[in-house]
Write a protein that holds these residues in place. Structure first.
Motif, PDB file in Angstrom:
ATOM      1  N   PRO A  58       0.810  -1.226   0.000  1.00 43.61           N
ATOM      2  CA  PRO A  58       0.000   0.000   0.000  1.00 43.61           C
ATOM      3  C   PRO A  58       0.845   1.280   0.000  1.00 43.61           C
ATOM      4  CG  PRO A  58       0.192  -0.820   2.231  1.00 43.61           C
ATOM      5  CD  PRO A  58       0.981  -1.779   1.361  1.00 43.61           C
ATOM      6  N   HIS A  59       0.213   2.369  -0.461  1.00 41.13           N
ATOM      7  CA  HIS A  59       0.732   3.731  -0.327  1.00 41.13           C
ATOM      8  C   HIS A  59      -0.446   4.664  -0.095  1.00 41.13           C
ATOM      9  CE1 HIS A  59       4.814   2.891  -1.779  1.00 41.13           C
ATOM     10  NE2 HIS A  59       4.286   2.195  -2.772  1.00 41.13           N
ATOM     11  N   ARG A  60      -0.163   5.798   0.528  1.00 39.45           N
ATOM     12  CA  ARG A  60      -1.162   6.859   0.602  1.00 39.45           C
ATOM     13  C   ARG A  60      -0.451   8.197   0.779  1.00 39.45           C
ATOM     14  NH1 ARG A  60      -5.652   6.740   4.261  1.00 39.45           N
ATOM     15  NH2 ARG A  60      -5.691   8.985   3.839  1.00 39.45           N
ATOM     16  N   ASP A  61      -1.122   9.266   0.338  1.00 39.95           N
ATOM     17  CA  ASP A  61      -0.632  10.638   0.489  1.00 39.95           C
ATOM     18  C   ASP A  61       0.814  10.789   0.045  1.00 39.95           C
ATOM     19  OD1 ASP A  61      -3.062  11.671   1.404  1.00 39.95           O
ATOM     20  OD2 ASP A  61      -2.646  11.047   3.461  1.00 39.95           O
ATOM     21  N   MET A  62       1.090  10.341  -1.176  1.00 44.17           N
ATOM     22  CA  MET A  62       2.423  10.484  -1.757  1.00 44.17           C
ATOM     23  C   MET A  62       2.291  10.567  -3.275  1.00 44.17           C
ATOM     24  SD  MET A  62       5.517  10.839  -0.613  1.00 44.17           S
ATOM     25  CE  MET A  62       5.505  10.068   1.007  1.00 44.17           C
ATOM     26  N   GLU A  63       3.140  11.401  -3.890  1.00 43.12           N
ATOM     27  CA  GLU A  63       3.232  11.470  -5.351  1.00 43.12           C
ATOM     28  C   GLU A  63       4.409  10.599  -5.766  1.00 43.12           C
ATOM     29  OE1 GLU A  63       0.823  13.532  -7.046  1.00 43.12           O
ATOM     30  OE2 GLU A  63       0.095  13.356  -4.979  1.00 43.12           O
ATOM     31  N   ILE A  64       4.160   9.576  -6.586  1.00 41.55           N
ATOM     32  CA  ILE A  64       5.158   8.557  -6.899  1.00 41.55           C
ATOM     33  C   ILE A  64       5.438   8.560  -8.396  1.00 41.55           C
ATOM     34  CG2 ILE A  64       5.727   6.099  -6.805  1.00 41.55           C
ATOM     35  CD1 ILE A  64       3.711   5.918  -4.441  1.00 41.55           C
ATOM     36  N   LEU A  65       6.704   8.767  -8.755  1.00 43.44           N
ATOM     37  CA  LEU A  65       7.133   8.755 -10.151  1.00 43.44           C
ATOM     38  C   LEU A  65       8.164   7.654 -10.345  1.00 43.44           C
ATOM     39  CD1 LEU A  65       7.713  12.593 -10.674  1.00 43.44           C
ATOM     40  CD2 LEU A  65       5.678  11.280 -11.329  1.00 43.44           C
ATOM     41  N   THR A  66       8.072   6.930 -11.450  1.00 44.82           N
ATOM     42  CA  THR A  66       9.034   5.879 -11.780  1.00 44.82           C
ATOM     43  C   THR A  66       9.569   6.134 -13.184  1.00 44.82           C
ATOM     44  OG1 THR A  66       7.833   4.288 -10.412  1.00 44.82           O
ATOM     45  CG2 THR A  66       9.414   3.401 -11.995  1.00 44.82           C
ATOM     46  N   TYR A  67      10.892   6.227 -13.307  1.00 45.00           N
ATOM     47  CA  TYR A  67      11.557   6.473 -14.588  1.00 45.00           C
ATOM     48  C   TYR A  67      12.392   5.247 -14.935  1.00 45.00           C
ATOM     49  CZ  TYR A  67      14.679   8.736 -18.008  1.00 45.00           C
ATOM     50  OH  TYR A  67      15.394   9.074 -19.134  1.00 45.00           O
ATOM     51  N   ILE A  68      12.092   4.628 -16.077  1.00 45.01           N
ATOM     52  CA  ILE A  68      12.765   3.392 -16.471  1.00 45.01           C
ATOM     53  C   ILE A  68      14.030   3.713 -17.264  1.00 45.01           C
ATOM     54  CG2 ILE A  68      12.524   1.171 -17.618  1.00 45.01           C
ATOM     55  CD1 ILE A  68      10.611   1.555 -15.263  1.00 45.01           C
ATOM     56  N   LEU A  69      15.172   3.275 -16.735  1.00 45.31           N
ATOM     57  CA  LEU A  69      16.464   3.501 -17.386  1.00 45.31           C
ATOM     58  C   LEU A  69      16.843   2.354 -18.309  1.00 45.31           C
ATOM     59  CD1 LEU A  69      18.321   4.915 -14.276  1.00 45.31           C
ATOM     60  CD2 LEU A  69      17.750   6.194 -16.339  1.00 45.31           C
ATOM     61  N   GLU A  70      16.520   1.136 -17.923  1.00 43.69           N
ATOM     62  CA  GLU A  70      16.772  -0.037 -18.756  1.00 43.69           C
ATOM     63  C   GLU A  70      15.717  -1.091 -18.437  1.00 43.69           C
ATOM     64  OE1 GLU A  70      18.898  -0.177 -21.125  1.00 43.69           O
ATOM     65  OE2 GLU A  70      20.208   1.528 -20.639  1.00 43.69           O
ATOM     66  N   GLY A  71      15.314  -1.852 -19.449  1.00 45.75           N
ATOM     67  CA  GLY A  71      14.376  -2.940 -19.234  1.00 45.75           C
ATOM     68  C   GLY A  71      12.931  -2.483 -19.193  1.00 45.75           C
ATOM     69  N   GLU A  72      12.075  -3.322 -18.600  1.00 45.79           N
ATOM     70  CA  GLU A  72      10.646  -3.056 -18.534  1.00 45.79           C
ATOM     71  C   GLU A  72      10.101  -3.459 -17.170  1.00 45.79           C
ATOM     72  OE1 GLU A  72       8.863  -5.189 -21.742  1.00 45.79           O
ATOM     73  OE2 GLU A  72       9.679  -3.855 -23.286  1.00 45.79           O
ATOM     74  N   LEU A  73       9.104  -2.721 -16.695  1.00 53.50           N
ATOM     75  CA  LEU A  73       8.509  -2.958 -15.384  1.00 53.50           C
ATOM     76  C   LEU A  73       7.021  -3.229 -15.547  1.00 53.50           C
ATOM     77  CD1 LEU A  73       9.265  -2.787 -12.274  1.00 53.50           C
ATOM     78  CD2 LEU A  73       8.203  -0.513 -12.350  1.00 53.50           C
TER      79      LEU A  73
END
Length: 231
Positions: A58-73
């Protein structure tokens, strides 16, 4: 004044399936001198082995960014999103009142290398949301705006007075610093080597500064940069 956060000084944990570095305090790594910068709370550099990842959490009350440098998620969440985020793409979630999600390397063999960024929102209990930014070539011409309050220029919308930029630059390229007067900046070197304000930076290094402290950043070899314009 520019304050450099060197890559080797970051928190580090190797769990076998996950090799991770923490620019700021996170999980079992606690350093009162590095709890975040302005609204920035987390910059984690993760390398995830093939077929491995983070089970639903879980998460709450947070802005979450994910930047992919290599591969795939591979991403799944409680908002019914099931996506594979690819090289160069940015994924954004406003956790707000609460979400759950899982993140796994989409490949069984190749590693996945990414930066995960958390920013504190300026309001709590917002309705959770999901968005993506996909590279369109603008990141190779200069700074591409990938996240901002309201999602300007097609970027990911966030609940914070901040702008997040990505640049993919060749050796010898100089980029001006688009941090507005009276605001703060954080530059993170994701790949390559760069120089800002006379300070040489390598991959994994970050530097904080006030507007006017640095006019430009120059690449010493090809690389990728993230820039945060913060209140």
């Amino acid at each position: 004044m520019l304050t450099v956060r060197r890559s080797p000084e970051r928190g580090h944990a190797n769990h076998g399936w996950l090799d991770t570095y923490h620019t700021f305090s996170f999980a079992d790594y606690h350093d009162p001198a590095h709890m975040g910068f302005r609204a920035l709370r987390v910059i984690n550099e993760d390398r995830i082995k093939g077929g491995k990842g983070f089970p639903t959490h879980p998460h709450r009350d947070m802005e979450i960014l994910t930047y992919i440098l290599e591969g795939e998620l591979a991403h799944r969440d409680s908002m019914n999103n099931g996506r594979v985020i690819k090289r160069g793409e940015v994924q954004g979630m406003s956790a707000g009142t609460g979400i759950t999600h899982s993140e796994f390397n989409a490949s069984r063999d190749a590693p996945c290398h990414l930066l995960q960024i958390w920013m504190l929102p300026h309001m709590k209990n917002v309705t959770p949301s999901y968005a993506e930014w996909k590279p369109d070539g603008s990141e190779k011409k200069g700074w591409a705006l990938v996240a901002s309050e309201g999602g300007k220029a097609g970027g990911v919308p966030i609940h914070q007075d901040a702008s997040v930029y990505v640049a993919v630059a060749e050796a010898g390229r100089s980029l001006g610093i688009p941090v507005a007067a009276g605001r703060y900046g954080w530059l993170q070197v994701a790949k390559g080597e760069a120089e800002i304000g006379g300070k040489r930076l390598e991959a994994g290094d970050g530097v904080s500064f006030f507007s006017g402290d640095a006019a430009s950043v120059k690449m010493h070899n090809p690389g990728e940069l993230l820039l945060f314009d913060l209140a």
